[in-house]
Every structure is written in C-alpha cells, then in structure tokens.
Design a protein around this motif. Structure first.
Motif, PDB file in Angstrom:
ATOM      1  N   LEU A   1      12.261  -5.073 -14.037  1.00 48.53           N
ATOM      2  CA  LEU A   1      12.710  -3.743 -14.444  1.00 48.53           C
ATOM      3  C   LEU A   1      11.623  -3.005 -15.209  1.00 48.53           C
ATOM      4  O   LEU A   1      11.806  -1.845 -15.584  1.00 48.53           O
ATOM      5  N   MET A   2      10.496  -3.677 -15.461  1.00 44.47           N
ATOM      6  CA  MET A   2       9.327  -3.051 -16.092  1.00 44.47           C
ATOM      7  C   MET A   2       9.665  -2.501 -17.467  1.00 44.47           C
ATOM      8  O   MET A   2       9.147  -1.462 -17.889  1.00 44.47           O
ATOM      9  N   GLY A   3      10.548  -3.222 -18.189  1.00 43.72           N
ATOM     10  CA  GLY A   3      10.932  -2.828 -19.528  1.00 43.72           C
ATOM     11  C   GLY A   3      10.245  -3.677 -20.573  1.00 43.72           C
ATOM     12  O   GLY A   3       9.041  -3.886 -20.517  1.00 43.72           O
ATOM     13  N   ASP A   4      11.032  -4.208 -21.512  1.00 42.51           N
ATOM     14  CA  ASP A   4      10.436  -5.021 -22.568  1.00 42.51           C
ATOM     15  C   ASP A   4      11.488  -5.985 -23.098  1.00 42.51           C
ATOM     16  O   ASP A   4      12.657  -5.956 -22.722  1.00 42.51           O
ATOM     17  N   PHE A   5      11.069  -6.828 -24.026  1.00 43.10           N
ATOM     18  CA  PHE A   5      11.944  -7.825 -24.619  1.00 43.10           C
ATOM     19  C   PHE A   5      12.972  -7.161 -25.532  1.00 43.10           C
ATOM     20  O   PHE A   5      12.726  -6.115 -26.122  1.00 43.10           O
ATOM     21  N   GLY A   6      14.149  -7.794 -25.634  1.00 39.01           N
ATOM     22  CA  GLY A   6      15.152  -7.360 -26.591  1.00 39.01           C
ATOM     23  C   GLY A   6      16.251  -6.495 -26.031  1.00 39.01           C
ATOM     24  O   GLY A   6      17.160  -6.102 -26.765  1.00 39.01           O
ATOM     25  N   LEU A   7      16.203  -6.190 -24.717  1.00 32.68           N
ATOM     26  CA  LEU A   7      17.265  -5.376 -24.142  1.00 32.68           C
ATOM     27  C   LEU A   7      17.410  -5.674 -22.660  1.00 32.68           C
ATOM     28  O   LEU A   7      16.418  -5.800 -21.934  1.00 32.68           O
ATOM     29  N   GLY A   8      18.648  -5.792 -22.234  1.00 36.22           N
ATOM     30  CA  GLY A   8      18.963  -5.986 -20.823  1.00 36.22           C
ATOM     31  C   GLY A   8      20.360  -5.482 -20.564  1.00 36.22           C
ATOM     32  O   GLY A   8      20.882  -4.626 -21.303  1.00 36.22           O
ATOM     33  N   PHE A   9      20.990  -6.005 -19.526  1.00 34.81           N
ATOM     34  CA  PHE A   9      22.289  -5.509 -19.101  1.00 34.81           C
ATOM     35  C   PHE A   9      23.218  -6.669 -18.774  1.00 34.81           C
ATOM     36  O   PHE A   9      22.791  -7.693 -18.257  1.00 34.81           O
ATOM     37  N   ILE A  10      24.510  -6.474 -19.078  1.00 35.85           N
ATOM     38  CA  ILE A  10      25.537  -7.416 -18.658  1.00 35.85           C
ATOM     39  C   ILE A  10      26.547  -6.647 -17.818  1.00 35.85           C
ATOM     40  O   ILE A  10      26.878  -5.488 -18.118  1.00 35.85           O
ATOM     41  N   TYR A  11      27.000  -7.290 -16.756  1.00 34.65           N
ATOM     42  CA  TYR A  11      27.953  -6.678 -15.819  1.00 34.65           C
ATOM     43  C   TYR A  11      29.205  -7.530 -15.768  1.00 34.65           C
ATOM     44  O   TYR A  11      29.136  -8.771 -15.729  1.00 34.65           O
ATOM     45  N   GLY A  12      30.344  -6.862 -15.759  1.00 29.91           N
ATOM     46  CA  GLY A  12      31.621  -7.559 -15.568  1.00 29.91           C
ATOM     47  C   GLY A  12      32.612  -6.615 -14.933  1.00 29.91           C
ATOM     48  O   GLY A  12      32.786  -5.484 -15.407  1.00 29.91           O
ATOM     49  N   THR A  13      33.247  -7.035 -13.854  1.00 29.58           N
ATOM     50  CA  THR A  13      34.252  -6.172 -13.235  1.00 29.58           C
ATOM     51  C   THR A  13      35.447  -6.030 -14.159  1.00 29.58           C
ATOM     52  O   THR A  13      35.691  -6.874 -15.039  1.00 29.58           O
ATOM     53  N   LYS A  14      36.233  -4.991 -13.950  1.00 26.62           N
ATOM     54  CA  LYS A  14      37.416  -4.776 -14.781  1.00 26.62           C
ATOM     55  C   LYS A  14      38.386  -5.942 -14.662  1.00 26.62           C
ATOM     56  O   LYS A  14      38.935  -6.418 -15.661  1.00 26.62           O
ATOM     57  N   ALA A  15      38.574  -6.430 -13.426  1.00 23.17           N
ATOM     58  CA  ALA A  15      39.497  -7.552 -13.219  1.00 23.17           C
ATOM     59  C   ALA A  15      38.999  -8.807 -13.911  1.00 23.17           C
ATOM     60  O   ALA A  15      39.785  -9.552 -14.515  1.00 23.17           O
ATOM     61  N   ALA A  16      37.702  -9.072 -13.853  1.00 27.30           N
ATOM     62  CA  ALA A  16      37.156 -10.276 -14.480  1.00 27.30           C
ATOM     63  C   ALA A  16      37.190 -10.167 -16.001  1.00 27.30           C
ATOM     64  O   ALA A  16      37.501 -11.136 -16.703  1.00 27.30           O
ATOM     65  N   ARG A  17      36.901  -8.969 -16.524  1.00 28.56           N
ATOM     66  CA  ARG A  17      36.932  -8.788 -17.981  1.00 28.56           C
ATOM     67  C   ARG A  17      38.326  -9.024 -18.530  1.00 28.56           C
ATOM     68  O   ARG A  17      38.488  -9.508 -19.655  1.00 28.56           O
ATOM     69  N   ALA A  18      39.343  -8.697 -17.752  1.00 27.46           N
ATOM     70  CA  ALA A  18      40.728  -8.882 -18.202  1.00 27.46           C
ATOM     71  C   ALA A  18      41.081 -10.348 -18.392  1.00 27.46           C
ATOM     72  O   ALA A  18      42.049 -10.668 -19.094  1.00 27.46           O
ATOM     73  N   LEU A  19      40.292 -11.246 -17.809  1.00 28.76           N
ATOM     74  CA  LEU A  19      40.551 -12.681 -17.933  1.00 28.76           C
ATOM     75  C   LEU A  19      39.882 -13.296 -19.159  1.00 28.76           C
ATOM     76  O   LEU A  19      40.108 -14.468 -19.462  1.00 28.76           O
TER      77      LEU A  19
END
Length: 425
Positions: A249-267
């Motif tokens: 992603l050509m960024g830097d240390f200390g930051l990224g992304f987390i993904y979770g679908t709505k259905a999965a987050r509900a669990l």
C-alpha cells in the motif's frame, strides 16, 4: 467545494498532486516532463521518477515499500498544518476518504473497514471477539500463514483450543487438505491470502465456500495482496481480514485496515471500547450538562456505530500515515493493480526461469502471480549476505532462504545485477 478544491485554491497541493493518465505498454514513446510542482502517474512501468533513485538496487518492497516523492509531499502538507503554517490552514485530514479509497481497492463497503495499528492487531481483535482461547473450539490454519501468527495459534493450543495445521505440498496449500481439516465444530479458518513465505495465493472464495458450508468463519491476512494483486473481499465471501500499510500500500508503520462484514461482526462479543467507534455521546457530569436523572443512572449516554469502526475502533491513530496513504492509494488506484501485477510478473517470471539454472531451489509455485519469489538455500545469509552487500542490493535473506520482491520502480537491469551478484549456488 471539495477538500481538493480548497487546497488548490490555497496553494497547499504541490508535489503531492496526482494528474491521472493512462498506462501504456513499456516501450511507448517518452512523454513530456510534468509541470513543475506536480507528480504525474507514469504512462508506463517501471516508474523511477516517483521514487528517489539510489546507487543500489532495492528488491525488498515486500518487507517495506519505499515512500514515494508524492507521499512525502503529502505528509509535509499535513505537518505544515500541524505546525500552524497559514498556507496549510485549510488542510483537512482525509480520514474517511482514505478508508473509502482502500475499500475501493479491495471491493468492500467502507462501513466494513476500520483503521487498525497492524495486521497482527487486527487478527487478535477477531480472536478476542470470538472469545478465544477461553471459549475453546477448533481452528484450522496453515504453515504458510504469516510466521508471526504461528506462535499465536500455538498459544491458542496451549490454552485449550484445538488447532489443525495444514502443511504445504510443493509450496501449495491444497483445497482438499483444507477440506479434510475443516469439521462441523470448526469455528475459524485463519490464513494469509498471499503467503509471505513463498507467495502462494489461496483461492479465497473456494476456501470461504468450504468453511461456510461447515459453519466456520474465515479470517484472511491480506498484507501481501492488497495493492499488488487484485483483491475482492465482497466477492470472496471472507468474514474478516486485516493488513498494515507499509508494504504494497506504499504507506508506513503504525496504521492499516481491518475488515469485517456486518453479519460476521454481529457474532463477536464486544472487546473494544474506543471512543472513535461511538456514534453518540452525551455526558451528564460536566457544567451545564443535562442531568442524568435519579441517582444511579448512567453518567453518560452513548452508542456505538453499527459499522466496523463501531466494532473495532479505539482512540487516535497515525494521522501522518493517513496523509501519506491519501497520495499512495491514489497512485495505486490510478496506475491500476492489474498493471502493477503485470509489471512485477515480467520480472518475477524471469527469476523463476534463471534462478534454478544457477542451482537455486524455488519455493514459489511456478504458476504464482504474486510479486514474490523465494528460494530455499542452506546458509543463505552467510553465503549471500556479503555478495549482496558488495553489489549494493537489498532484499530479504534469511538463514536458509532468500526472497525477492520487486515493485513498480524495478526493471530488468535490477534483475541483471541480482543474478550476477548471487552467481551459482
């Protein structure tokens, strides 16, 4: 007016500004130089003008991708605002905008994306939310998963979780082996979409279909995929994923992304209580607040957003990296992941042909289309370290293997230097 319009009017967009152009095949006629103070997308790859040239050869973008000239300028603009520079007074941090750009890159709903400190932090958030290891159960993972996650799942085992380890065959994790490992009581399948070890790439949709048929969730580490190979989170059906930004992603240390679908987050059971995840907050304890009511009532009314931010967000995160990613994600989206992948494959395929001729044993499957090639080589660091240092070549050399990860600025001259430096095994 958009934030970009405001910045242009204020004169605060300088070297970080991207002018969108089409990518044409290598060998096309050279284009005129960009206007001073602007950074244009390359019309062909390799793109050496967007990165500082050094006297050596850098073939280690899969460890840390170099920061581009435009990304540095974007950080400088942000820091000017933090320094109270009047020229940058109208700069607004594109917090939501960067999440939206990443969502486009991986085909996800922005509401399913939250910022996270690192890939590992994201993976552990998922495990905590599932009540692991305390709640027990069965997990399936494989030994091509990120090596930093191997102790994580060994710790799960030590605390009572049953873990099945699927091992590679000829550098590949076979779907049939996963099928034999996944059971009716499997709670989670955890893997790296692209392996940091040898570049093997799972068929994520097939894995998810298999896991979901048994009632299991799927977590995918996408740090070696996002930005360098096409990723379709929605299309794959994956439940959770995470990545940091300092690689492709050509960024830097200390930051990224987390993904979770709505259905999965509900669990998940809530384990994160960050104020960045709140959708409403009204205190009752400060001067002129509305009283909270009878004694014993809550000292504040609050609610968490029904989004990934509401589930996973903590407090502040790295604003300089957001400023940097605002440029870098524009660059990746503008050039196109398919063009980035095709350029890397031109170099990688040559290495797959030439390194075995020199006596090196490929760990990377021949059909792999990821920007990574690994060779097993006993005492690699001891034997190759001095040769590479003398040739001023930077790549990953472990005790008994080495890995080459070229990016958009590398060309066949770099591969020539590498092959000459390593010589015969």
């Amino acid at each position: 007016m958009t934030r970009r319009d405001v910045m242009l009017a204020a004169g605060t967009l300088s070297a970080g500004t991207l002018t969108m152009v089409d990518i044409v095949p290598a060998g096309a006629a050279a284009q005129s130089a960009p206007a001073q103070g602007k950074s244009t997308l390359p019309r062909q790859l390799p793109d050496k003008s967007s990165f500082l040239a050094g006297e050596g050869v850098y073939l280690d973008s899969g460890s840390q991708h170099p920061v581009s000239i435009g990304a540095r300028a974007a950080v400088d603009t942000y820091l000017s605002k933090r320094m109270l520079d009047p020229a940058a007074a109208h700069y607004d941090l594109p917090d939501d905008g960067v999440r939206e750009k990443f969502a486009r890159l991986v085909n996800a709903d922005p509401d399913d994306i939250a910022y996270v400190q690192s890939t590992t932090a994201g993976e552990q958030m998922v495990l905590r939310g599932l009540g692991l290891p305390q709640s027990g159960g069965h997990i399936v993972t494989d030994t091509l998963h990120f090596f930093g996650s191997l102790p994580l799942y060994e710790e799960m085992q030590r605390h009572g979780v049953e873990v099945t380890w699927v091992e590679p065959k000829d550098g590949r994790i076979l779907l049939d082996d996963l099928k034999r490992a996944i059971r009716k009581d499997t709670r989670l399948v955890a893997l790296s979409l692209v392996s940091t070890i040898n570049g093997f790439q799972h068929d994520l949709k097939a894995v998810c279909n298999l896991a979901h048929a048994h009632g299991a969730l799927v977590y995918a580490d996408i740090i070696h995929a996002a930005g360098c190979v096409p990723v379709d989170l929605k299309g794959s059906g994956v439940d959770f994923s995470a990545c940091a930004s300092y690689k492709w992603l050509m960024g830097d240390f200390g930051l990224g992304f987390i993904y979770g679908t709505k259905a999965a987050r509900a669990l998940l059971t809530r384990t994160e209580y960050g104020y960045y995840g709140m959708s409403a907050f009204k205190p009752h304890v400060y001067p002129f607040d509305t009283p909270s009511g009878p004694p014993g009532d809550m000292i504040a009314d609050y609610a968490y957003a029904d989004t990934a931010e509401g589930t996973f967000a903590h407090g502040t995160h790295a604003h300089t990296v957001i400023a940097q990613l605002d440029h870098s994600l524009d660059y990746i989206l503008g050039v196109g992941v398919s063009a980035i992948q095709a350029h890397a494959q031109d170099l990688i395929n040559r290495l797959k042909r030439e390194l075995p001729k020199l006596g090196y044993s490929l760990m990377t499957p021949p059909e792999s289309t990821t920007p990574l090639v690994t060779c097993a080589y006993e005492s690699a660091r001891e034997k190759l370290g001095p040769k590479l240092a003398a040739a001023k070549i930077k790549m990953t050399v472990s005790a008994n293997r080495f890995r080459v990860t070229p990016s958009v600025f590398n060309d066949h001259t770099d591969i020539d230097r590498l092959l000459a430096a390593v010589g015969h095994a």
